[in-house]
Motif scaffolding. Structure first.
Motif, PDB file in Angstrom:
ATOM      1  N   ASN A  69       0.836  -1.211   0.000  1.00 41.01           N
ATOM      2  CA  ASN A  69       0.000   0.000   0.000  1.00 41.01           C
ATOM      3  C   ASN A  69       0.868   1.258   0.000  1.00 41.01           C
ATOM      4  O   ASN A  69       0.640   2.197   0.766  1.00 41.01           O
ATOM      5  N   LYS A  70       1.866   1.236  -0.877  1.00 39.93           N
ATOM      6  CA  LYS A  70       2.784   2.370  -1.007  1.00 39.93           C
ATOM      7  C   LYS A  70       2.952   2.723  -2.476  1.00 39.93           C
ATOM      8  O   LYS A  70       2.786   1.868  -3.356  1.00 39.93           O
ATOM      9  N   LYS A  71       3.302   3.975  -2.735  1.00 41.94           N
ATOM     10  CA  LYS A  71       3.666   4.341  -4.092  1.00 41.94           C
ATOM     11  C   LYS A  71       4.923   3.570  -4.480  1.00 41.94           C
ATOM     12  O   LYS A  71       5.734   3.206  -3.627  1.00 41.94           O
ATOM     13  N   ILE A  72       5.085   3.353  -5.769  1.00 39.39           N
ATOM     14  CA  ILE A  72       6.286   2.651  -6.228  1.00 39.39           C
ATOM     15  C   ILE A  72       7.537   3.379  -5.763  1.00 39.39           C
ATOM     16  O   ILE A  72       8.508   2.761  -5.320  1.00 39.39           O
ATOM     17  N   SER A  73       7.525   4.703  -5.835  1.00 40.76           N
ATOM     18  CA  SER A  73       8.705   5.491  -5.454  1.00 40.76           C
ATOM     19  C   SER A  73       9.102   5.265  -4.002  1.00 40.76           C
ATOM     20  O   SER A  73      10.288   5.084  -3.693  1.00 40.76           O
ATOM     21  N   GLN A  74       8.138   5.274  -3.098  1.00 38.01           N
ATOM     22  CA  GLN A  74       8.438   5.087  -1.680  1.00 38.01           C
ATOM     23  C   GLN A  74       8.977   3.690  -1.419  1.00 38.01           C
ATOM     24  O   GLN A  74       9.942   3.511  -0.663  1.00 38.01           O
ATOM     25  N   MET A  75       8.368   2.723  -2.079  1.00 34.68           N
ATOM     26  CA  MET A  75       8.804   1.335  -1.921  1.00 34.68           C
ATOM     27  C   MET A  75      10.235   1.166  -2.425  1.00 34.68           C
ATOM     28  O   MET A  75      11.065   0.517  -1.776  1.00 34.68           O
ATOM     29  N   VAL A  76      10.537   1.774  -3.561  1.00 40.15           N
ATOM     30  CA  VAL A  76      11.872   1.657  -4.142  1.00 40.15           C
ATOM     31  C   VAL A  76      12.902   2.392  -3.293  1.00 40.15           C
ATOM     32  O   VAL A  76      14.018   1.901  -3.087  1.00 40.15           O
ATOM     33  N   LEU A  77      12.550   3.560  -2.791  1.00 32.25           N
ATOM     34  CA  LEU A  77      13.456   4.305  -1.918  1.00 32.25           C
ATOM     35  C   LEU A  77      13.844   3.464  -0.709  1.00 32.25           C
ATOM     36  O   LEU A  77      15.030   3.346  -0.356  1.00 32.25           O
ATOM     37  N   GLU A  78      12.866   2.860  -0.068  1.00 36.01           N
ATOM     38  CA  GLU A  78      13.139   2.040   1.107  1.00 36.01           C
ATOM     39  C   GLU A  78      13.971   0.811   0.744  1.00 36.01           C
ATOM     40  O   GLU A  78      14.881   0.415   1.488  1.00 36.01           O
ATOM     41  N   ASP A  79      13.656   0.216  -0.404  1.00 37.54           N
ATOM     42  CA  ASP A  79      14.390  -0.978  -0.837  1.00 37.54           C
ATOM     43  C   ASP A  79      15.849  -0.641  -1.147  1.00 37.54           C
ATOM     44  O   ASP A  79      16.754  -1.399  -0.778  1.00 37.54           O
ATOM     45  N   ALA A 126      17.623   1.780   0.090  1.00 31.98           N
ATOM     46  CA  ALA A 126      18.309   2.042   1.354  1.00 31.98           C
ATOM     47  C   ALA A 126      18.737   0.723   2.008  1.00 31.98           C
ATOM     48  O   ALA A 126      19.857   0.605   2.531  1.00 31.98           O
ATOM     49  N   LEU A 127      17.851  -0.263   1.941  1.00 34.74           N
ATOM     50  CA  LEU A 127      18.144  -1.568   2.517  1.00 34.74           C
ATOM     51  C   LEU A 127      19.266  -2.270   1.752  1.00 34.74           C
ATOM     52  O   LEU A 127      20.226  -2.782   2.356  1.00 34.74           O
ATOM     53  N   GLN A 128      19.167  -2.263   0.431  1.00 33.16           N
ATOM     54  CA  GLN A 128      20.150  -2.982  -0.377  1.00 33.16           C
ATOM     55  C   GLN A 128      21.530  -2.313  -0.335  1.00 33.16           C
ATOM     56  O   GLN A 128      22.553  -2.998  -0.373  1.00 33.16           O
ATOM     57  N   MET A 129      21.553  -0.990  -0.267  1.00 34.92           N
ATOM     58  CA  MET A 129      22.825  -0.270  -0.276  1.00 34.92           C
ATOM     59  C   MET A 129      23.351   0.028   1.125  1.00 34.92           C
ATOM     60  O   MET A 129      24.395   0.662   1.287  1.00 34.92           O
ATOM     61  N   GLU A 130      22.587  -0.425   2.128  1.00 35.29           N
ATOM     62  CA  GLU A 130      22.974  -0.270   3.529  1.00 35.29           C
ATOM     63  C   GLU A 130      23.236   1.194   3.874  1.00 35.29           C
ATOM     64  O   GLU A 130      24.251   1.556   4.480  1.00 35.29           O
ATOM     65  N   LYS A 131      22.311   2.023   3.449  1.00 32.66           N
ATOM     66  CA  LYS A 131      22.349   3.452   3.763  1.00 32.66           C
ATOM     67  C   LYS A 131      20.998   3.852   4.334  1.00 32.66           C
ATOM     68  O   LYS A 131      20.022   3.105   4.245  1.00 32.66           O
ATOM     69  N   ILE A 135      17.501   6.059   4.544  1.00 30.51           N
ATOM     70  CA  ILE A 135      16.560   6.563   3.548  1.00 30.51           C
ATOM     71  C   ILE A 135      16.904   7.995   3.168  1.00 30.51           C
ATOM     72  O   ILE A 135      16.842   8.370   1.993  1.00 30.51           O
ATOM     73  N   ASP A 136      17.286   8.779   4.152  1.00 29.05           N
ATOM     74  CA  ASP A 136      17.637  10.177   3.876  1.00 29.05           C
ATOM     75  C   ASP A 136      18.859  10.278   2.962  1.00 29.05           C
ATOM     76  O   ASP A 136      18.925  11.145   2.089  1.00 29.05           O
ATOM     77  N   GLU A 137      19.831   9.404   3.170  1.00 32.70           N
ATOM     78  CA  GLU A 137      21.030   9.423   2.325  1.00 32.70           C
ATOM     79  C   GLU A 137      20.692   9.097   0.877  1.00 32.70           C
ATOM     80  O   GLU A 137      21.187   9.750  -0.056  1.00 32.70           O
ATOM     81  N   ILE A 138      19.851   8.095   0.677  1.00 31.16           N
ATOM     82  CA  ILE A 138      19.456   7.703  -0.684  1.00 31.16           C
ATOM     83  C   ILE A 138      18.651   8.819  -1.343  1.00 31.16           C
ATOM     84  O   ILE A 138      18.875   9.155  -2.516  1.00 31.16           O
ATOM     85  N   TYR A 139      17.756   9.410  -0.569  1.00 28.60           N
ATOM     86  CA  TYR A 139      16.961  10.519  -1.117  1.00 28.60           C
ATOM     87  C   TYR A 139      17.867  11.687  -1.496  1.00 28.60           C
ATOM     88  O   TYR A 139      17.702  12.277  -2.579  1.00 28.60           O
ATOM     89  N   ASP A 140      18.812  12.024  -0.639  1.00 32.95           N
ATOM     90  CA  ASP A 140      19.704  13.157  -0.901  1.00 32.95           C
ATOM     91  C   ASP A 140      20.509  12.943  -2.184  1.00 32.95           C
ATOM     92  O   ASP A 140      20.757  13.889  -2.938  1.00 32.95           O
ATOM     93  N   GLU A 141      20.917  11.707  -2.430  1.00 30.45           N
ATOM     94  CA  GLU A 141      21.665  11.407  -3.650  1.00 30.45           C
ATOM     95  C   GLU A 141      20.799  11.655  -4.880  1.00 30.45           C
ATOM     96  O   GLU A 141      21.266  12.208  -5.884  1.00 30.45           O
ATOM     97  N   MET A 142      19.535  11.262  -4.803  1.00 34.03           N
ATOM     98  CA  MET A 142      18.635  11.482  -5.932  1.00 34.03           C
ATOM     99  C   MET A 142      18.334  12.964  -6.106  1.00 34.03           C
ATOM    100  O   MET A 142      18.231  13.468  -7.234  1.00 34.03           O
TER     101      MET A 142
END
Length: 293
Positions: free
Chosen positions: A18-28, A30-35, A37-44
């Motif tokens: 029950n999430k937008k694709i973007s939110q789901m991908v952002l969280e995923d 972060a998990l896969q890159m071991e960073k 969520i804020d770090e991944i968002y900042d990079e984008m």
């Protein structure tokens, strides 16, 4: 964790969570890159900032490519839009065209761009998203988040087919970029994950078979102008999907088809500059102008 093997997988996971694709991908990611969520968002967000900067650089009146074959297209279209009150396509679309031309021109003049997914198609995503940010006042966070959706679709396309002109023709570059942008646009305007998929499928379907025939082997002619076509296709595909118009062929099958078509294209039409517009009399003269005999 997501596997990014199909758009269908993204849709199912999005609905399940029950999430937008973007939110789901952002969280995923972060998990896969071991960073975080804020770090991944900042990079984008930094990538989006580069897109905005590339627009400014590419719209300069004196912008010229390194080869000298092209330059100033972004400025000319911006000037035309302002002087004609939008010309035939309207102010918003002609400004979007200008931005696509500008970013592609920035690339041709060795400026900094974001490959979305390639340098040859780098103007399509900015042409769409920077325009919404600057002309439609959509908030920056929403724009940046939509990039995660486009990126996820791009990962699937790269895995199932290809994104390189040398492997699959321009359909793999501008076709993929238009599909990614269309999906991002649909999410931005409140569409469902399935509508994102339909928009991507429509965009890809409208560019199947597009060859890669760069004059003189440079990412300029006809690449720069094809980015404008990709922007128009992205917007129209998104609007169709948001209107409830579905793609009769599922998006994953469209991607598979693009891969099949790419493999069937002869080498002369895959970034070798041996066919298409590159081998026309004028195309050969322009090559000689740049490289000599």
């Amino acid at each position: 964790m997501l596997t990014y093997k199909s758009i269908e997988e993204l849709i199912k996971c999005s609905i399940k969570q029950n999430k937008k694709i973007s939110q789901m991908v952002l969280e995923d990611q972060a998990l896969q890159m071991e960073k975080s969520i804020d770090e991944i968002y900042d990079e984008m967000e930094k990538s989006f900032d580069v897109m905005c900067e590339a627009v400014v650089q590419g719209q300069a009146k004196n912008q010229r490519s390194t080869s000298g074959l092209t330059g100033g297209e972004g400025f000319k279209m911006k000037h035309y839009s302002e002087q004609t009150n939008g010309g035939l396509s309207g102010i918003f679309m002609t400004k979007a065209m200008s931005r696509a031309l500008a970013v592609s021109g920035c690339n041709a003049s060795m400026g900094k761009i974001v490959a979305t997914p390639t340098a040859g198609s780098c103007g399509i995503m900015p042409g769409c998203l920077v325009s919404l940010y600057e002309d439609k006042s959509i908030d920056k966070r929403s724009i940046v988040m939509s990039l995660f959706t486009g990126a996820a679709f791009g990962i699937v396309i790269a895995d199932r087919a290809c994104i390189a002109g040398a492997q699959g023709g321009c359909q793999a570059e501008c076709g993929s970029a238009a599909g990614m942008a269309a999906a991002a646009l649909v999410e931005l305007y409140g569409g469902t994950p399935q509508q994102c998929a339909d928009a991507c499928a429509i965009a890809i379907g409208n560019q199947l078979g597009l060859v890669c025939d760069p004059v003189a082997g440079l990412v300029e002619i006809p690449c720069i102008k094809r980015n404008v076509s990709g922007v128009m296709i992205a917007f129209s595909s998104a609007d169709m999907a948001l209107a409830g118009i579905q793609s009769e062929i599922p998006v994953d099958e469209c991607i598979d088809s693009m891969g099949e078509v790419g493999r069937a294209l002869p080498a002369s039409l895959k970034e070798t500059a041996l066919g298409g517009l590159a081998s026309t009399p004028t195309g050969l003269k322009l090559k000689e102008q740049v490289f000599g005999n």
